[in-house]
Design an enzyme around this catalytic site. Structure first.
Site, PDB file in Angstrom:
ATOM      1  CB  SER A 202      -0.888   0.007   1.255  1.00 53.74           C
ATOM      2  OG  SER A 202      -1.500   1.261   1.446  1.00 53.74           O
ATOM      3  CE1 TYR A 215      -3.662  -2.540   5.175  1.00 51.38           C
ATOM      4  CE2 TYR A 215      -3.049  -0.273   4.646  1.00 51.38           C
ATOM      5  CZ  TYR A 215      -3.415  -1.551   4.235  1.00 51.38           C
ATOM      6  OH  TYR A 215      -3.532  -1.834   2.894  1.00 51.38           O
TER       7      TYR A 215
END
Length: 330
Positions: A202, A215
């Site tokens: 990401s 995350y």
């Protein structure tokens, strides 16, 4: 008198011809410069297209294992690889959803000549079972050419409000699960001297945002692991690609964990307006075909954040602090 008029007209025509000639020469010069500047770019684009097509051709018949294949980017990747003639192995926790994806593949691409998709339910958090799952896949397909580590879970919550159990859970799925699966697949790839491992990371694996600590940490860990792995397996003709998408319109935010471990259950505006899964999957498959080390798939703003974090960190830290303050007020 008529003779004089004729001379004047003749001189005017000569001057007009000279001006036209100069104008033509200037256009010719501009055209030559334009051609000289654009020709290398055209040649580059042609060779890039040929190289990409060669990469697509080489995908035919490859065995591709995809985690998180029951929805979102994973499902789109399954369609993309299947259309290239790959034998896809669909992995996720929900068998029913995997059955749906398998059915969609068989009905959507009836003209594709390849092996039927294989379904292997697995839980990335249960790392002690992953080696057995790889053995099961190998007994069916005989090999694994491409491993796509796509499965994962997101997070919404401040550092203070997030329990360490949530930190561990997200790290277990996003990082340790992918690492364990990769380590189970590697020995055969090294033995055969070929293979490709993809980590769907990401933008937050490159720059961290407020209220995404767990995350972002898991994706940063994947980035570091990938860099080390790439260096170690290059001599074995194994490629490692890290894909870092920005906002993608998937259920990731809906299924994200809050600080307490409950499901977030909301579709963020940035997620709602993000790229389609199909677009992101296609960019990843292109990166695989071209054997790229990294690919960042995002709009300009996230790319600017990466630039600021690297070259103007003080500015980046200030912007993130302001974003955190604004979020806390809301």
């Amino acid at each position: 008198m008529f003779h004089l008029i004729g001379q004047i007209i003749e001189m005017a025509l000569e001057n007009k011809l000279k001006d036209t000639k100069k104008l033509y020469e200037s256009f010719s010069l501009v055209g030559s410069l334009t051609l000289a500047l654009s020709l290398p770019w055209i040649i580059f684009r042609v060779f890039k297209a040929l190289y990409l097509q060669k990469g697509f051709n080489e995908l035919f018949g490859k065995v591709v294992v995809i985690t998180g294949a029951s929805s979102g980017i994973g499902e789109a990747l399954a369609h993309g690889f299947y259309k290239q003639g790959c034998q896809v192995v669909l992995c996720a926790r929900r068998r029913q959803e995997l059955e749906r994806v398998r059915s969609d593949l068989l009905h959507s691409h009836r003209t594709v000549q390849t092996h039927p998709p294989v379904i292997i339910p697995l839980d990335l958090a249960d790392i002690n079972t992953l080696k057995d799952q790889v053995t099961k896949i190998m007994s069916i397909t005989g090999k694994i050419d491409i491993l796509v580590n796509n499965g994962g879970v997101s997070h919404r919550g401040t550092v203070l409000s997030t329990s360490y159990e949530v930190d561990m859970n997200i790290m277990m799925v996003n990082y340790f699960g992918s690492v364990a699966l990769t380590k189970a697949v590697l020995p055969d790839m090294i033995k055969r001297k070929q293979g490709h491992i993809i980590f769907v990371s990401s933008i937050q694996g490159l720059v961290s945002l407020p209220e995404r600590s767990a995350y972002s940490a898991s994706k940063h860990a994947l980035q570091a692991f990938s860099d080390s792995l790439r260096a170690e397996v290059t001599s074995s003709n194994i490629f490692v690609t890290v894909a870092s998408p920005g906002y993608v319109k998937t259920n990731l935010s809906l299924n994200a964990l809050t600080g307490s471990g409950s499901t977030y259950g909301k579709m963020d505006h940035t997620t709602e307006t993000g790229y389609s899964s199909k677009f992101v999957a296609m960019q990843i498959i292109k990166a695989v075909a071209m054997k790229k080390n990294e690919v960042v798939i995002s709009t300009l703003l996230p790319k600017m954040a990466i630039y600021l974090r690297k070259y103007l960190p003080t500015v980046y830290f200030y912007i993130m602090a302001q974003r955190a303050k604004k979020s806390m007020k809301n």
